[in-house]
Design a protein around this motif. Structure first.
Motif: not given
Length: 392
Positions: A76, A94, A97-98, A101, A267-268, A271-272, A276, A305
């Motif tokens: 990450n 992001t 990355r989300c 992840d 999360l979105i 970045g995951g 978060a 989520q």
């Protein structure tokens, strides 16, 4: 175990409002035969540019192939260098990355035979109270159509709603007045979401007009990254003020300025899971509450989520993830479940995220890559192409 490949499958799915959203389903493959699945949700946001999905796929493969998928912190951190924060709400980095992840966590959970909630430290709840979004009324006719949305969704068990507000206060007031007269205390208006469209003084005038209709909190009542304006608004109203979190620098500035009561974490947008959880911990240390935000994910992203929210000890308001109810289709074998206005967290006995992808659905919904139509700015802001409301 080593990562061997990364695959991205882009799907295009309309909402009931007629607006079409594109999502990428992420597959991270390993030499042990375990595959992690993630979701890069709703790329059809501003800013209006697209990402070359095949180039992105090759870039992620070059970065991740040969790596241990359990090295979540290191991976990450490296992804954060490839796709850094830009202090913008809908930054595509992001989203990327989300999705990765989520897939890494899903892979780790499946490899260990445990639900992702165990990797995150367990659960303090098995369901989250959520609200259904009412998209912006630009005319009084659209306000009437949105009252019909409340009727339909209330019949399905949703009794809390979030109103995107501020463009036409007369239409907003007409909507709120009609809902109060018809439903009374049976319906909760969780928030007025001004979506950074107004400066704080204009938002304050609109909020004071609409607050008497029983609103619980106010969201995003200042221009993006106007921390002083957000603080000024907060000191001028008695209701809690919520703001979305889209970077750690922005979170730091909001805490330093004491400009919000509740941080909206999705999360979105951060970045995951790892990012978060860090944001929620910072909020808790600062004495702030959290609610779970959304870009309106599909069922896989919504399940992620829910797993994040299941472990929060400072969840302080009704949350937002109702995306699967907004779309006409989905990619999972079974959608996430809602009961009586609550999002149910996936079964703790299911490994990984706890959702199974239906690859026949993915194939049916597949498109070659991310692309833009002729949507105007208002369509992109309001996530609709119809005249108010949504299609039954």
């Amino acid at each position: 175990m080593k990562i061997t490949d990364v695959k991205l499958d882009v799907v295009s799915i309309p909402r009931h409002t007629g607006f079409v959203c594109q999502h990428a389903i992420v597959r991270i493959l390993t030499d042990d035969g375990v595959t992690g699945i993630g979701e890069m949700s709703d790329f059809s946001h501003l800013p209006k540019y697209s990402i070359d999905v095949r180039d992105l796929e090759e870039t992620l493969k070059a970065q991740l192939a040969g790596r241990n998928p359990f090295d979540l912190i290191a991976l990450n951190r490296e992804l954060g260098e490839l796709y850094p924060e830009t202090m913008y709400y809908y930054e595509k980095g992001t989203f990327i990355r989300c999705g990765v992840d989520i897939a890494l966590h899903d892979l780790a959970g499946k490899a260990l035979g445990v639900n992702v909630s165990e990797l995150l430290g367990g659960r303090v709840r098995d369901k989250l109270k959520v609200c259904y979004p009412i998209f912006r009324s630009r005319t009084t006719e659209e306000a009437k159509a949105n009252v019909d949305v409340v009727r339909r969704r209330f019949a399905q068990g949703f009794d809390a709603f979030r109103l995107y507000a501020g463009v036409n206060p007369e239409a907003d007031e007409a909507f709120l007045d009609a809902v109060r007269r018809e439903f009374g205390s049976r319906v909760t208006i969780k928030s007025l979401d001004f979506s950074h469209l107004l400066d704080w003084k204009s938002a304050l005038r609109a909020a004071k007009r609409l607050m008497p209709y029983g609103v619980q909190l106010i969201e995003s009542p200042a221009e993006r990254n106007d921390f002083e304006g957000l603080r000024q608004f907060r000191t001028a109203v008695d209701l809690p003020v919520s703001e979305h979190v889209w970077s750690f620098r922005q979170l730091h500035e909001m805490i330093r300025a004491d400009s919000a009561d509740i941080f909206n974490i999705a999360l979105i947008f951060i970045g995951g899971f790892g990012a978060a959880r860090k944001a929620a911990a910072a909020a808790e240390v600062a004495g702030k509450g959290v609610l779970i935000g959304t870009t309106q994910e599909l069922s896989l992203g919504t399940a992620a989520q829910a797993l994040f929210g299941a472990g929060l000890t400072n969840l302080a308001a009704i949350s937002d993830p109702t995306g699967p109810e907004l779309y006409v289709d989905d990619v999972t074998a079974e959608p996430v479940r809602y009961e009586n206005g609550y999002l149910l967290v996936p079964d703790a006995a299911l490994p990984g995220i706890g959702m199974e992808i239906d690859w026949d659905k993915v194939e049916r919904l597949r498109v070659p890559g991310f692309s833009w139509g002729a949507q105007k700015v208002a369509n992109l802001q309001d996530r609709t192409v119809t005249t108010g409301g949504e299609r039954p």
